[in-house]
Motif scaffolding. Structure first.
Motif, PDB file in Angstrom:
ATOM      1  N   GLU A 168      -5.705  66.359  35.011  1.00  0.00           N
ATOM      2  CA  GLU A 168      -5.536  67.796  34.874  1.00  0.00           C
ATOM      3  C   GLU A 168      -4.059  68.131  34.713  1.00  0.00           C
ATOM      4  N   PHE A 169      -3.790  69.409  34.483  1.00  0.00           N
ATOM      5  CA  PHE A 169      -2.421  69.873  34.272  1.00  0.00           C
ATOM      6  C   PHE A 169      -1.557  69.599  35.506  1.00  0.00           C
ATOM      7  N   GLU A 170      -2.109  69.817  36.701  1.00  0.00           N
ATOM      8  CA  GLU A 170      -1.352  69.601  37.930  1.00  0.00           C
ATOM      9  C   GLU A 170      -0.995  68.130  38.116  1.00  0.00           C
ATOM     10  N   ASP A 171      -1.890  67.249  37.694  1.00  0.00           N
ATOM     11  CA  ASP A 171      -1.626  65.819  37.812  1.00  0.00           C
ATOM     12  C   ASP A 171      -0.501  65.392  36.879  1.00  0.00           C
ATOM     13  N   LEU A 172      -0.491  65.959  35.682  1.00  0.00           N
ATOM     14  CA  LEU A 172       0.570  65.626  34.741  1.00  0.00           C
ATOM     15  C   LEU A 172       1.921  66.160  35.218  1.00  0.00           C
ATOM     16  N   ILE A 173       1.902  67.307  35.887  1.00  0.00           N
ATOM     17  CA  ILE A 173       3.138  67.827  36.486  1.00  0.00           C
ATOM     18  C   ILE A 173       3.648  66.857  37.543  1.00  0.00           C
ATOM     19  N   LEU A 174       2.737  66.288  38.328  1.00  0.00           N
ATOM     20  CA  LEU A 174       3.122  65.308  39.338  1.00  0.00           C
ATOM     21  C   LEU A 174       3.733  64.071  38.691  1.00  0.00           C
ATOM     22  N   VAL A 175       3.161  63.598  37.599  1.00  0.00           N
ATOM     23  CA  VAL A 175       3.697  62.423  36.902  1.00  0.00           C
ATOM     24  C   VAL A 175       5.079  62.737  36.326  1.00  0.00           C
ATOM     25  N   LEU A 176       5.259  63.927  35.767  1.00  0.00           N
ATOM     26  CA  LEU A 176       6.573  64.308  35.237  1.00  0.00           C
ATOM     27  C   LEU A 176       7.610  64.447  36.352  1.00  0.00           C
ATOM     28  N   ALA A 177       7.209  64.978  37.502  1.00  0.00           N
ATOM     29  CA  ALA A 177       8.132  65.072  38.633  1.00  0.00           C
ATOM     30  C   ALA A 177       8.509  63.685  39.142  1.00  0.00           C
ATOM     31  N   LEU A 178       7.546  62.770  39.176  1.00  0.00           N
ATOM     32  CA  LEU A 178       7.831  61.389  39.568  1.00  0.00           C
ATOM     33  C   LEU A 178       8.787  60.736  38.578  1.00  0.00           C
ATOM     34  N   ALA A 179       8.587  60.991  37.288  1.00  0.00           N
ATOM     35  CA  ALA A 179       9.475  60.429  36.266  1.00  0.00           C
ATOM     36  C   ALA A 179      10.897  60.967  36.420  1.00  0.00           C
ATOM     37  N   ALA A 180      11.029  62.257  36.711  1.00  0.00           N
ATOM     38  CA  ALA A 180      12.362  62.838  36.904  1.00  0.00           C
ATOM     39  C   ALA A 180      13.039  62.257  38.142  1.00  0.00           C
ATOM     40  N   LEU A 181      12.270  62.087  39.226  1.00  0.00           N
ATOM     41  CA  LEU A 181      12.822  61.507  40.446  1.00  0.00           C
ATOM     42  C   LEU A 181      13.241  60.051  40.230  1.00  0.00           C
ATOM     43  N   MET A 182      12.415  59.288  39.545  1.00  0.00           N
ATOM     44  CA  MET A 182      12.748  57.887  39.272  1.00  0.00           C
ATOM     45  C   MET A 182      13.960  57.776  38.347  1.00  0.00           C
ATOM     46  N   ASN A 183      14.081  58.718  37.413  1.00  0.00           N
ATOM     47  CA  ASN A 183      15.250  58.724  36.531  1.00  0.00           C
ATOM     48  C   ASN A 183      16.516  58.983  37.324  1.00  0.00           C
ATOM     49  N   LEU A 184      16.436  59.894  38.284  1.00  0.00           N
ATOM     50  CA  LEU A 184      17.594  60.169  39.144  1.00  0.00           C
ATOM     51  C   LEU A 184      17.955  58.955  39.998  1.00  0.00           C
ATOM     52  N   LEU A 185      16.954  58.351  40.611  1.00  0.00           N
ATOM     53  CA  LEU A 185      17.214  57.214  41.493  1.00  0.00           C
ATOM     54  C   LEU A 185      17.649  55.967  40.727  1.00  0.00           C
ATOM     55  N   ALA A 186      17.232  55.852  39.467  1.00  0.00           N
ATOM     56  CA  ALA A 186      17.589  54.677  38.679  1.00  0.00           C
ATOM     57  C   ALA A 186      19.074  54.616  38.372  1.00  0.00           C
ATOM     58  N   HIS A 187      19.753  55.740  38.403  1.00  0.00           N
ATOM     59  CA  HIS A 187      21.192  55.749  38.131  1.00  0.00           C
ATOM     60  C   HIS A 187      22.006  55.152  39.277  1.00  0.00           C
ATOM     61  N   PHE A 188      21.391  55.071  40.452  1.00  0.00           N
ATOM     62  CA  PHE A 188      22.098  54.529  41.611  1.00  0.00           C
ATOM     63  C   PHE A 188      21.791  53.054  41.851  1.00  0.00           C
ATOM     64  N   VAL A 189      20.970  52.443  41.007  1.00  0.00           N
ATOM     65  CA  VAL A 189      20.598  51.041  41.156  1.00  0.00           C
ATOM     66  C   VAL A 189      21.584  50.184  40.388  1.00  0.00           C
ATOM     67  N   SER A 190      21.951  49.049  40.987  1.00  0.00           N
ATOM     68  CA  SER A 190      22.890  48.161  40.301  1.00  0.00           C
ATOM     69  C   SER A 190      22.207  47.484  39.114  1.00  0.00           C
ATOM     70  N   GLY A 191      22.977  47.021  38.168  1.00  0.00           N
ATOM     71  CA  GLY A 191      22.445  46.391  36.971  1.00  0.00           C
ATOM     72  C   GLY A 191      21.977  44.967  37.187  1.00  0.00           C
ATOM     73  N   ASN A 192      22.237  44.391  38.368  1.00  0.00           N
ATOM     74  CA  ASN A 192      21.862  42.998  38.620  1.00  0.00           C
ATOM     75  C   ASN A 192      20.438  42.831  39.113  1.00  0.00           C
ATOM     76  N   ALA A 193      19.816  43.890  39.605  1.00  0.00           N
ATOM     77  CA  ALA A 193      18.472  43.787  40.175  1.00  0.00           C
ATOM     78  C   ALA A 193      17.430  43.729  39.063  1.00  0.00           C
ATOM     79  N   HIS A 194      16.448  42.840  39.238  1.00  0.00           N
ATOM     80  CA  HIS A 194      15.368  42.678  38.252  1.00  0.00           C
ATOM     81  C   HIS A 194      14.025  42.668  38.960  1.00  0.00           C
ATOM     82  N   VAL A 195      13.003  43.204  38.290  1.00  0.00           N
ATOM     83  CA  VAL A 195      11.629  43.175  38.771  1.00  0.00           C
ATOM     84  C   VAL A 195      10.774  42.632  37.628  1.00  0.00           C
ATOM     85  N   PHE A 196      10.147  41.493  37.844  1.00  0.00           N
ATOM     86  CA  PHE A 196       9.333  40.838  36.819  1.00  0.00           C
ATOM     87  C   PHE A 196      10.120  40.600  35.536  1.00  0.00           C
TER      88      PHE A 196
END
Length: 114
Positions: free
Chosen positions: A22-50
């Motif tokens: 639903e529309f509310e669920d997509l808003i939640l996914v977009l908010a999660l994407a914005a939060l992850m984008n913000l937090l990704a700027h504080f992660v060092s470039g040496n860390a890897h996942v898979f």
């Protein structure tokens, strides 16, 4: 003089969904994407996942994985379930049925005077 008739579609009451969300669920996914984008700027470039750098993983893969998770989480549940779930977390709780009502001004029961 003829009566003008307009066709009315039977599915006007259905909600619009995209990928089963639903529309509310997509808003939640977009908010999660914005939060992850913000937090990704504080992660060092040496860390890897898979084998993927952690900042790329956080920016793109975490929101992309949130969509199938929400689809599976909401499977078999009624419309608006996620909104009601979030509201129930923030709603005031009634811990005791014997607690006096703060909004009640007059008592329901009156004693008969004889």
């Amino acid at each position: 003089m003829s009566l003008d008739m307009t066709p009315v579609h039977r599915n006007l009451h259905t909600k619009v969904t995209f990928l089963g969300l639903e529309f509310e669920d997509l808003i939640l996914v977009l908010a999660l994407a914005a939060l992850m984008n913000l937090l990704a700027h504080f992660v060092s470039g040496n860390a890897h996942v898979f084998g993927v750098p952690l900042n790329i993983f956080m920016e793109f893969i975490v929101p992309a994985l949130a969509v199938p998770f929400l689809i599976l989480f909401k499977y078999g549940r009624p419309r608006g379930y996620l909104t009601d779930l979030v509201r129930s977390f923030f709603a005031p709780k009634a811990w005791c049925a014997l607690e006096r009502d703060s909004e009640l001004k007059e008592s329901y029961l009156t004693e008969d005077e004889e």
